[in-house]
Write a protein that holds these residues in place. Structure first.
Motif, mmCIF file in Angstrom:
data_model
loop_
_atom_site.group_PDB
_atom_site.id
_atom_site.type_symbol
_atom_site.label_atom_id
_atom_site.label_comp_id
_atom_site.label_asym_id
_atom_site.label_seq_id
_atom_site.Cartn_x
_atom_site.Cartn_y
_atom_site.Cartn_z
ATOM 1 N N ASN A 256 2.995 9.083 -9.509
ATOM 2 C CA ASN A 256 3.889 8.354 -10.416
ATOM 3 C C ASN A 256 4.602 7.145 -9.810
ATOM 4 N N ALA A 257 4.542 6.952 -8.494
ATOM 5 C CA ALA A 257 5.345 5.900 -7.871
ATOM 6 C C ALA A 257 4.999 4.515 -8.418
ATOM 7 N N LEU A 258 3.730 4.160 -8.392
ATOM 8 C CA LEU A 258 3.326 2.819 -8.848
ATOM 9 C C LEU A 258 3.498 2.685 -10.363
ATOM 10 N N LYS A 259 3.248 3.769 -11.074
ATOM 11 C CA LYS A 259 3.489 3.769 -12.524
ATOM 12 C C LYS A 259 4.947 3.460 -12.820
ATOM 13 N N ASN A 260 5.861 4.052 -12.029
ATOM 14 C CA ASN A 260 7.289 3.806 -12.223
ATOM 15 C C ASN A 260 7.669 2.366 -11.874
ATOM 16 N N VAL A 261 6.971 1.780 -10.904
ATOM 17 C CA VAL A 261 7.208 0.371 -10.575
ATOM 18 C C VAL A 261 6.830 -0.510 -11.765
ATOM 19 N N PHE A 262 5.685 -0.225 -12.367
ATOM 20 C CA PHE A 262 5.258 -0.989 -13.547
ATOM 21 C C PHE A 262 6.259 -0.816 -14.699
ATOM 22 N N SER A 263 6.753 0.401 -14.868
ATOM 23 C CA SER A 263 7.717 0.663 -15.945
ATOM 24 C C SER A 263 9.006 -0.113 -15.716
ATOM 25 N N GLN A 264 9.419 -0.199 -14.447
ATOM 26 C CA GLN A 264 10.635 -0.940 -14.139
ATOM 27 C C GLN A 264 10.445 -2.433 -14.394
ATOM 28 N N LEU A 265 9.274 -2.933 -14.063
ATOM 29 C CA LEU A 265 8.981 -4.340 -14.348
ATOM 30 C C LEU A 265 9.043 -4.610 -15.852
ATOM 31 N N ALA A 266 8.583 -3.655 -16.649
ATOM 32 C CA ALA A 266 8.656 -3.808 -18.105
ATOM 33 C C ALA A 266 10.107 -3.876 -18.570
#
Length: 312
Positions: free
Chosen positions: A124-134
């Motif tokens: 989930n780490a990179l997924k969470n990075v993408f979510s934060q960018l959103a």
């Protein structure tokens, strides 16, 4: 006012993902040059802590925050464990990433990501990075690169389809799957079907039948049948073919990405695109389109058959 606060401008870009060797860094380099010729201000962000030598102009590098060799040495981790730690460390330091990105406001972003498949399928780490960018008003499209040589092996292609589907469901971003290195496909061997069969992911039952002709895979026919049924039931996976050295191919990928994230370019960029596409092909562009690759591939196969017939 923070980057994610109400009223802040939108930022558009691509997160370039895919397995090792699929051509992510080469794609970022080629897309940076292509979009630059159209007048877009492009910022390439290297999020791969194992990527030590990048060919493109890198505006922001995760190596300023953490590097894989340092993690492996200090924590006694292997490459896979070290990469996961680096992504979790990046997730824990969003403030660093936000501050660095703020310096390139108004730019179009290309995020060059690591090649570890687990980061896109269940971690989930990179997924969470993408979510934060959103949350910071980034409108991103995931560009998932897959090496086209997998098309020459039906078993591997089924695995690619399952991996692509799992990535699409896990990452939760607008998604464009890309078959990379199309200019080299003729070197990989004979395709069982036409190229559009693989890009459009047509009736996969033919692929299962083709696999069943191999004694090794005949035992696993039912398993392969269920896997392709899963892919077909979701009806999400298709591919855009890519030859980085071909302007028409790059244009097709760019348009697919722009459509996915809602990017709309102005008249000036449209005129620049027309000029670029009407210019004579340079030494760096060997094929006019993906159809040219397929045509050349088919011709080489026909020529080989004719030589065999003449020998007889």
């Amino acid at each position: 006012m923070s980057a994610g606060s109400k009223g802040s401008s939108l930022a558009f870009g691509q997160v370039v993902i895919g397995p090792p060797g699929s051509g992510k860094t080469t794609y970022c380099h080629g897309m940076q040059e292509f979009l630059g010729r159209l007048g877009r201000k492009v910022t390439v962000v290297n999020l791969d802590p194992a990527n030590e030598a990048v060919p493109y102009q890198c505006s922001l590098d995760i190596a300023e925050l953490i590097t894989l060799p340092d993690v492996m040495e200090s924590l006694k981790l292997g490459p896979n464990g070290g990469l996961i730690y680096c992504m979790e460390y990046l997730e824990a330091n969003f403030d660093w990433l936000q501050e660095k990105l703020a310096a390139f406001k108004g730019h179009y972003y290309l995020f060059d990501c690591p090649g570890q498949v687990e980061l896109y399928t269940h971690h989930n780490a990179l997924k969470n990075v993408f979510s934060q960018l959103a949350k910071w008003n980034f409108r991103l499209t995931a560009v998932h690169l897959v090496d086209s040589h997998y098309c020459t092996d039906p078993g591997k292609f089924i695995s690619v389809l399952c991996t692509s589907l799992s990535t699409m469901l896990h990452v939760e971003l607008p998604h464009v799957n890309v078959l990379s290195k199309m200019d080299l496909i003729e070197q990989y061997g004979k395709l069982a079907f036409n190229l559009d069969y693989y890009t459009e992911v047509l009736d996969l039952s033919y692929l299962v039948d083709h696999l069943a002709s191999d004694p090794f895979f005949r035992t696993y026919r039912r398993l392969n049948q269920k896997l392709v049924e899963l892919v077909e039931d979701y009806s999400l996976v298709s591919f855009v073919p890519l030859n980085v050295q071909d302007k028409e191919s790059m244009k097709q990928v760019m348009q697919a990405v722009d459509k996915a994230n809602g990017y709309a370019f102005g008249d000036q960029e449209h005129r620049s695109l027309e000029v670029l596409m009407s210019a004579a092909m340079g030494a760096d562009f060997h094929f006019t389109s993906t159809l040219a690759v397929q045509e050349k591939y088919v011709q080489s196969q026909d020529q080989a058959v004719e030589e065999v017939v003449m020998d007889l």
